[in-house]
Structures are given as structure tokens and as C-alpha cells.
Design a protein around this motif. Structure first.
Motif, PDB file in Angstrom:
ATOM      1  N   UNK A   4       2.469 -17.187 -14.757  1.00 56.05           N
ATOM      2  CA  UNK A   4       1.062 -17.562 -14.900  1.00 56.05           C
ATOM      3  C   UNK A   4       0.126 -16.376 -14.745  1.00 56.05           C
ATOM      4  N   UNK A   5       0.673 -15.208 -14.408  1.00 53.49           N
ATOM      5  CA  UNK A   5      -0.132 -14.005 -14.229  1.00 53.49           C
ATOM      6  C   UNK A   5      -0.212 -13.251 -15.549  1.00 53.49           C
ATOM      7  N   UNK A   6      -1.416 -13.005 -16.027  1.00 52.24           N
ATOM      8  CA  UNK A   6      -1.623 -12.250 -17.262  1.00 52.24           C
ATOM      9  C   UNK A   6      -2.266 -10.916 -16.908  1.00 52.24           C
ATOM     10  N   UNK A   7      -1.582  -9.837 -17.207  1.00 49.38           N
ATOM     11  CA  UNK A   7      -2.119  -8.520 -16.904  1.00 49.38           C
ATOM     12  C   UNK A   7      -1.024  -7.556 -16.506  1.00 49.38           C
ATOM     13  N   UNK A   8      -1.429  -6.474 -15.876  1.00 48.42           N
ATOM     14  CA  UNK A   8      -0.498  -5.421 -15.462  1.00 48.42           C
ATOM     15  C   UNK A   8      -0.360  -5.467 -13.944  1.00 48.42           C
ATOM     16  N   UNK A   9       0.879  -5.534 -13.439  1.00 45.00           N
ATOM     17  CA  UNK A   9       1.019  -5.636 -11.985  1.00 45.00           C
ATOM     18  C   UNK A   9       2.398  -5.209 -11.512  1.00 45.00           C
ATOM     19  N   UNK A  10       2.414  -4.718 -10.281  1.00 48.61           N
ATOM     20  CA  UNK A  10       3.620  -4.576  -9.465  1.00 48.61           C
ATOM     21  C   UNK A  10       3.175  -4.907  -8.053  1.00 48.61           C
ATOM     22  N   UNK A  11       3.922  -5.754  -7.370  1.00 46.53           N
ATOM     23  CA  UNK A  11       3.505  -6.147  -6.027  1.00 46.53           C
ATOM     24  C   UNK A  11       4.719  -6.440  -5.162  1.00 46.53           C
ATOM     25  N   UNK A  12       4.477  -6.459  -3.847  1.00 46.84           N
ATOM     26  CA  UNK A  12       5.502  -6.850  -2.882  1.00 46.84           C
ATOM     27  C   UNK A  12       4.826  -7.687  -1.798  1.00 46.84           C
ATOM     28  N   UNK A  13       5.513  -8.730  -1.375  1.00 45.95           N
ATOM     29  CA  UNK A  13       5.007  -9.632  -0.335  1.00 45.95           C
ATOM     30  C   UNK A  13       6.036  -9.698   0.791  1.00 45.95           C
ATOM     31  N   UNK A  14       5.575  -9.477   2.007  1.00 48.33           N
ATOM     32  CA  UNK A  14       6.403  -9.679   3.196  1.00 48.33           C
ATOM     33  C   UNK A  14       6.132 -11.080   3.711  1.00 48.33           C
ATOM     34  N   UNK A  15       7.197 -11.887   3.768  1.00 43.96           N
ATOM     35  CA  UNK A  15       7.090 -13.267   4.268  1.00 43.96           C
ATOM     36  C   UNK A  15       7.807 -13.328   5.618  1.00 43.96           C
ATOM     37  N   UNK A  16       7.045 -13.327   6.725  1.00 40.44           N
ATOM     38  CA  UNK A  16       7.693 -13.318   8.050  1.00 40.44           C
ATOM     39  C   UNK A  16       8.396 -14.625   8.370  1.00 40.44           C
ATOM     40  N   UNK A  17       8.047 -15.714   7.676  1.00 45.41           N
ATOM     41  CA  UNK A  17       8.687 -17.005   7.947  1.00 45.41           C
ATOM     42  C   UNK A  17      10.156 -16.968   7.535  1.00 45.41           C
ATOM     43  N   UNK A  18      10.445 -16.306   6.414  1.00 47.42           N
ATOM     44  CA  UNK A  18      11.833 -16.187   5.939  1.00 47.42           C
ATOM     45  C   UNK A  18      12.404 -14.804   6.214  1.00 47.42           C
ATOM     46  N   UNK A  19      11.566 -13.924   6.790  1.00 46.12           N
ATOM     47  CA  UNK A  19      11.956 -12.540   7.049  1.00 46.12           C
ATOM     48  C   UNK A  19      12.524 -11.883   5.787  1.00 46.12           C
ATOM     49  N   UNK A  20      11.718 -11.935   4.732  1.00 42.88           N
ATOM     50  CA  UNK A  20      12.166 -11.365   3.468  1.00 42.88           C
ATOM     51  C   UNK A  20      11.010 -10.700   2.729  1.00 42.88           C
ATOM     52  N   UNK A  21      11.386  -9.760   1.873  1.00 39.58           N
ATOM     53  CA  UNK A  21      10.459  -9.106   0.945  1.00 39.58           C
ATOM     54  C   UNK A  21      10.677  -9.689  -0.442  1.00 39.58           C
ATOM     55  N   UNK A  22       9.572 -10.054  -1.101  1.00 40.72           N
ATOM     56  CA  UNK A  22       9.596 -10.481  -2.496  1.00 40.72           C
ATOM     57  C   UNK A  22       8.795  -9.459  -3.285  1.00 40.72           C
TER      58      UNK A  22
ATOM     59  N   UNK B  86      11.666  -2.406   4.645  1.00 39.89           N
ATOM     60  CA  UNK B  86      12.150  -3.518   5.469  1.00 39.89           C
ATOM     61  C   UNK B  86      13.467  -3.083   6.083  1.00 39.89           C
ATOM     62  N   UNK B  87      13.489  -2.970   7.413  1.00 35.19           N
ATOM     63  CA  UNK B  87      14.721  -2.607   8.107  1.00 35.19           C
ATOM     64  C   UNK B  87      15.523  -3.872   8.382  1.00 35.19           C
ATOM     65  N   UNK B  88      16.600  -4.024   7.644  1.00 35.11           N
ATOM     66  CA  UNK B  88      17.444  -5.211   7.786  1.00 35.11           C
ATOM     67  C   UNK B  88      18.277  -5.174   9.062  1.00 35.11           C
ATOM     68  N   UNK B  89      18.383  -3.985   9.659  1.00 31.59           N
ATOM     69  CA  UNK B  89      19.127  -3.866  10.909  1.00 31.59           C
ATOM     70  C   UNK B  89      18.211  -3.946  12.131  1.00 31.59           C
ATOM     71  N   UNK B  90      16.920  -4.249  11.897  1.00 35.11           N
ATOM     72  CA  UNK B  90      15.983  -4.405  12.997  1.00 35.11           C
ATOM     73  C   UNK B  90      15.393  -3.117  13.511  1.00 35.11           C
TER      74      UNK B  90
ATOM     75  N   UNK C 119      12.558  -9.428  -7.265  1.00 34.64           N
ATOM     76  CA  UNK C 119      13.662  -9.289  -6.319  1.00 34.64           C
ATOM     77  C   UNK C 119      13.303  -9.949  -4.995  1.00 34.64           C
ATOM     78  N   UNK C 120      14.348 -10.338  -4.280  1.00 35.65           N
ATOM     79  CA  UNK C 120      14.227 -10.865  -2.924  1.00 35.65           C
ATOM     80  C   UNK C 120      15.240 -10.115  -2.064  1.00 35.65           C
ATOM     81  N   UNK C 121      14.768  -9.574  -0.934  1.00 35.22           N
ATOM     82  CA  UNK C 121      15.658  -8.870  -0.011  1.00 35.22           C
ATOM     83  C   UNK C 121      15.484  -9.437   1.391  1.00 35.22           C
ATOM     84  N   UNK C 122      16.611  -9.765   2.015  1.00 34.73           N
ATOM     85  CA  UNK C 122      16.599 -10.226   3.401  1.00 34.73           C
ATOM     86  C   UNK C 122      17.968  -9.934   4.000  1.00 34.73           C
ATOM     87  N   UNK C 123      18.236 -10.482   5.164  1.00 30.86           N
ATOM     88  CA  UNK C 123      19.496 -10.194   5.864  1.00 30.86           C
ATOM     89  C   UNK C 123      20.716 -10.644   5.067  1.00 30.86           C
TER      90      UNK C 123
END
Length: 627
Positions: free
Chosen positions: A115-133, A8-12, A208-212
């Protein structure tokens, strides 16, 4: 066990480097590589399809209504429960685990993580808030590393080295981790460090949450012991444990292809095998491929005898690696060592050889029992008995423990250590270390050069390791919980993850199931150790399923160092191991008391030469420092 990455390029600016990041993860996910680009963000996914649903799911996956996009390395064990809660049953289509996480996030936000049972690593891009979770599972079975450059970028990937491929992440080496490797116990210094200064591991049970506005990292779950369980008999505890453990194994048999298992001569992997074969037979599946390392030329090898006893379990398809003749595996072992992802993995040659055998057999999912020793720890039962005034019982435990370890340590040593832990308060132990100089961080075996130790501030590193490894706890159950969720188990599991990934294999450990862990934490310590026998709960639960020779095997040995020594001899004979780059040679000469290349004398010869060789191999591999 797929690979994920993103920028995610925070500088655009453009998210350059995503293709190189994905390329470095393709050994981990060999079935497909896909990239999603959207303005200043890019997400990548390299697929290892190890569940039936993963074969059909295409990631990165975008929700049309919100535009949110997920990339995930995931196996969920409560799919049916989540599908029902999200009203996704009866859709008439295959819904993958990644989509379930995306739907859960959209429905419940941060609350979905518990609520998630198991093994996981994930990332979600939310364009509405312009952030990575992004998030990592509670026990850290799946890895996630990241680099954040304020107001510039966030880059993340399954492996730390892949993060460096994102344009704008400095490739600076963290020389403190070189010291940690040479002083090997410091591998578990914390749950965040990597070999690169600007790359961090996301700790288990964190998101984690990353945005501007910046970067926020928060814990979403903690391992807290429940009230102590009170059942009517030892057998009642054993039966209840077997029910929970069987369900944990059942969940880990969900696969798109054959499931195999490690099978050492120990209790933990043997328990997974014994339960798995029973479940497979009930479903009309099997046999279960198993992968073991033996030494046929050594009639006194206890490990080999125990493995052969384990192979009498019905329903097995055994694959044996024999250290008496490693020639069928030597080329692959040398090649794997030339592709080390971290120096710590240089000690994993026994495990690596078993994974090579699994890869050749076409098995992509392999069970193991790595976490058994820590999940089933007794939490210093002798100390508890002393504090309760049960001195005779404590002494009998010390005598039994001496017998279990075949005289490696005396009953007096066991009793003295228990007395010290029971009677000496934490503040006095800390003061004693200061007064006696035990916190001076003297390099182990004079291996680390004193000047280098000062340069990396080894003393503060040792202090950090002590804080993270020996934190005081209000109760034995809390101490056991801290041990399970601490860095020691984590770094062990991360090693298995990296080595397995090098062969396109996903490791699964039923002892890391939260239901198994929470059950064990609620058991009295007498169910963990009695009469000197550790893990007595597991031994009772597996009666009739494991051979008696394995069930009641005392002590603990394996062939790991024997195999590594053979590998050293073979490398010397055939010139299979390259020397270090000039940069690494310089660093090694600074770090070590003996200059790189100087002849050595025993007993340090093999140990020190291997450490130096491993660092050279790693530095020359694609996963080592960037030039």
C-alpha cells in the motif's frame, strides 16, 4: 535521501558500533544525526530533509503505546490516501512519512508494504516480539544492506560499508566482486552481492524479519504485466501516458527546497524537465535549475547541440559543466574520486560533475530519466513480428533501425538477431553456448589473470549472471517486466544513489514510478518502437513540449568517457591520485594479467589504467575494505 542503520544483538550483548555506522552515513544525511538505544538494539538516522514533513519529523521515532521504533529513508507519494485510511487526517500536527509507515505497519502488518507508493527503505524494532522488521521499496530506489550472524547479531545500513562498523561483522573482502568490476558486465550478476563476503543487499520488493529464531527474507511484491491496453489511436496512448507521467513528475516535485533536474541531450531527462517546468509554472514556482555537461570546443558534438536545443524550453535556470574547461570542477572531482563508495562508481564522472554543480547551486533534489531506456523497451519487436509471420514489416523495422543508429550496425545484423531470438529455443541456445565454449568465462580483453579467474570461479559467476539477466519468459510483456525488475536497472539506479549521496543530493526518477511502469507494460510493443524509433510513445506524448531536434534525435552518445580521459590526464599531471595500499597492490597483481605499475600500450592504456586507479582509490577511501 537520508541514511539509516541499526544493530540487534541476538546474544543480548551491547550494540557497539552504531555511532561509527552513523558517522559513515553523515555525508548522505548532513542535516542531523540521531541514535536510539534500547538494551540490545540501537537504531541510527542521518537526515537529509528533502520534503516539508521531513524537516519536522524526528527519527528514530517511537510509538508510545507499543514501544515500536522506526528509522526510515522515505518519500511517500500517496500520503493523503494513507493518512485517510489510517484516520490521521485533521490531527493538527505535521505527520512525517516515517510515522505513516510505522502506523501502517501497526495497522496492517506485512500488508502495508503493497500500500506504500514511493521510494523507501526502513527498519522497525518491535520490542513485543524482540525482532527487527526491515523492507525496501519495490523498485529499489532506496538502498538497504545487512549482515546476519546466527545467534549473534543483525546489522543493517543504507550502505554496505557502514554495516562493517558494527562490532562482530567480519570485514572480509569478496574478491569475486573485484573480478566482476574488472569484467564490468558482471556488475549486474545479481541483486544481493556486495564487495564484502558477509554483507548482502536486501533485494527490492523484499522484507526481512530477524529475531532469536533466525533470519527470514521474503518477497512481498512482483511486477506482473496486466492485460494489454487497447486504445483507439496512437494519440490516445500518448495522451494517456502523458497524464500518468505528469502525475509521477508532480509527486517528485514535493520538496523542502528547490528541485533541479539533469538535462542531457536525450529524450528521457528532457521529458522530465519539460513536464516539470509546466507544473512549476502552473504553481507559480520556478525556474527549474538544470545541470548539463557540454563540450563547447567540439562543433561536431551531437550531445552539446541537443542540450542547447533543450535549453530553449521555457522556465529553466541552466547550469553547464564544460569539458573544454573542467578547471572549476577538477578539485571537487578529484576529492569525490578519493571518496568512492564502490569501484563501479569510478565510471560516473559525468554524472558526478552534474551533481557537483547542483550541490554548489544549493539544490538537494535532482530529477533524472535513468530508467527510461528500460521501462520503455520494446521487448524485441522484430522478433514478435517474425513470429506473427509479418516478415515485410520486420524487414522494414530492421532497415529503419539501421538508419536510426546511423550505420553503426547493419539491417542484416538486426534481422539476424531477431530471427535467432524468434526461432531458436532457449534450451538450444544454452546447448550451443556449452558446445562452443561460450560459457568458459574467458576474461575480457585478456585483462583478468587466468589463475585469478579460476580462484574466483569466474565460470560460475558468468553462469549466474546469465541466469539472472536472460531468464526465459512466457511472453514479451513478461520479458519486459523481468528486464525492468532485473539487476541491470537496479545497479544503475544504485550507482546514481551512491554518487548523489556523496554530495548530499536525492535523485528522483519519474520513470521508476510504479504507475508509469505498469502503464507501459500494458501497452502494445508497437507503442514502444515503430519505424526504427525506440520510445515512440514518449516521443508522441512530448510533441509540442520538447524541441523537435531532441524529440527525434537518432542514436545515442554522451561525453562520459571524454570527461574521464580528461580526468586521467589531469590526475597524471598534478599527481592527484594516490597509489594503492600494499594489500590492494598485491590483490591487483594477482587479478590482472599485467602487474600493477607496469607500463601499458594502447588501446588498453586508458581503460586498464583507469580500472586499476579506481580500485586503488576505493581501497584507500573510508568506504573501501577495513584494514
Amino acid at each position: 535521501m537520508s541514511g539509516i542503520c541499526g544493530i540487534l544483538r541476538l546474544d543480548g550483548g551491547p550494540p557497539d558500533g552504531i555511532e561509527a555506522m552513523a558517522a559513515l552515513l553523515e555525508r548522505r544525511g548532513p542535516n542531523a544525526t540521531r541514535i536510539h538505544r534500547e538494551g540490545q538494539v540501537a537504531l541510527g538516522h542521518t537526515l537529509l530533509a528533502t520534503t516539508p514533513e521531513a524537516r519536522h519529523e524526528v527519527m528514530p521515532l517511537t510509538d508510545p503505546a507499543t514501544g515500536c521504533t522506526i528509522t526510515a529513508d522515505v518519500r511517500l507519494d500517496n500520503r493523503a490516501e494513507l493518512l485517510a485510511a489510517l484516520d490521521l487526517l485533521g490531527t493538527g500536527r505535521v505527520i512525517g512519512d516515517g510515522e505513516i509507515i510505522l502506523r501502517a505497519w501497526l495497522a496492517w502488518g506485512e500488508g502495508c508494504l503493497t500500500r506504500l507508493l514511493g521510494d523507501f527503505a526502513f527498519a522497525i524494532w518491535d520490542p513485543r516480539a524482540e525482532q527487527i522488521i526491515a523492507a525496501r521499496d519495490p523498485m529499489g530506489m532506496r538502498q538497504l544492506a545487512y549482515a546476519h550472524r546466527e545467534n549473534r547479531l543483525l546489522a543493517f545500513a543504507t550502505e554496505p560499508r557502514a554495516v562493517l562498523e558494527a562490532q562482530g561483522v567480519p570485514p572480509d573482502l569478496d574478491t569475486g566482486r573485484i573480478a566482476d568490476y574488472l569484467e564490468d558486465y558482471l556488475e549486474a550478476i545479481d541483486v544481493e552481492s556486495t564487495f564484502f563476503q558477509h554483507v548482502r543487499r536486501l533485494p527490492p520488493a523484499h522484507w526481512l524479519v530477524a529475531d532469536a529464531r533466525g533470519l527470514t527474507v521474503r518477497r512481498y511484491w512482483s511486477l506482473v504485466p496486466g492485460p494489454e491496453m487497447r486504445l483507439g489511436s496512437d494519440q490516445a496512448y500518448a495522451d494517456a501516458f502523458l497524464d500518468v507521467f505528469t502525475e509521477a513528475v508532480r509527486c517528485r516535485l514535493r520538496s523542502d527546497g528547490p528541485v533541479g533536474s539533469m538535462l542531457s541531450g536525450g529524450l528521457d531527462s528532457g521529458s522530465a524537465v519539460a513536464v516539470a517546468t509546466r507544473l512549476l509554472a502552473a504553481e507559480g514556482r520556478g525556474p527549474l535549475p538544470t545541470f548539463s555537461v557540454i563540450h563547447s570546443a567540439d562543433p561536431d558534438c551531437a550531445e552539446t547541440r541537443a542540450i542547447r536545443a533543450s535549453l530553449t524550453i521555457p522556465g529553466l535556470d541552466p547550469h553547464l559543466v564544460d569539458v573544454a574547461d573542467l578547471s572549476p570542477y577538477m578539485d571537487d572531482l578529484h576529492e569525490a574520486l578519493r571518496s568512492l563508495k564502490e569501484p563501479f562508481d569510478g565510471q560516473m564522472n559525468l554524472v558526478r560533475s552534474a551533481y557537483i554543480a547542483a550541490e554548489r547551486a544549493g539544490v538537494r533534489v535532482v530529477l533524472d530519466g535513468v530508467a527510461g531506456d528500460i521501462v520503455l523497451t520494446d521487448g524485441n519487436r522484430m522478433g514478435q513480428l517474425i513470429r506473427a509471420g509479418r516478415w515485410t514489416t520486420a524487414w522494414n523495422e530492421a532497415v529503419a533501425e539501421e538508419r536510426y543508429w546511423s550505420g553503426e550496425h547493419t539491417r542484416w545484423r538486426f534481422m539476424g538477431e531477431a530471427l535467432r531470438q524468434a526461432a531458436v529455443p532457449d534450451w538450444l541456445r544454452r546447448a550451443r553456448r556449452r558446445w562452443s565454449g561460450l560459457d568458459d568465462a574467458r576474461p575480457k580483453g585478456a585483462l583478468l589473470h587466468p589463475d585469478f579467474a579460476r580462484q574466483v570461479d569466474l565460470r560460475s559467476r558468468v553462469a549466474r549472471w546469465r541466469r539472472n539477466s536472460f531468464a526465459p519468459a512466457p511472453s514479451q510483456a513478461a520479458w519486459r517486466a523481468a528486464s525492468i525488475s532485473g539487476p541491470v536497472l537496479l545497479v544503475g539506479r544504485e550507482r546514481y544513489d551512491r554518487v548523489a549521496a556523496g554530495h548530499g543530493i536525492e535523485p528522483r526518477d519519474p520513470f521508476m514510478d510504479l504507475r508509469v511502469i505498469e502503464f507501459c507494460l500494458r501497452c502494445p510493443s508497437s507503442q514502444m518502437k515503430t519505424d526504427g524509433w525506440p520510445k515512440v510513445l514518449l516521443r508522441r506524448a512530448l510533441r509540442g513540449l520538447l524541441p523537435e531536434e531532441v524529440l527525434w534525435r537518432a542514436g545515442r552518445t554522451h561525453l562520459g568517457w571524454t570527461l574521464t580521459q580528461l580526468l586521467i590526464r589531469s590526475a597524471d599531471k598534478h599527481g592527484a591520485m594516490p597509489g594503492p595500499s600494499d594489500t590492494t597492490a598485491t590483490l591487483l597483481n594477482q587479478a590482472l594479467n599485467l602487474p600493477y605499475g607496469q607500463p601499458l600500450s594502447r588501446p588498453l592504456v586508458d581503460d586498464l589504467r583507469w580500472d586499476r586507479t579506481v580500485l586503488a582509490l576505493w581501497s584507500n577511501s573510508a568506504y573501501g575494505p577495513k584494514p
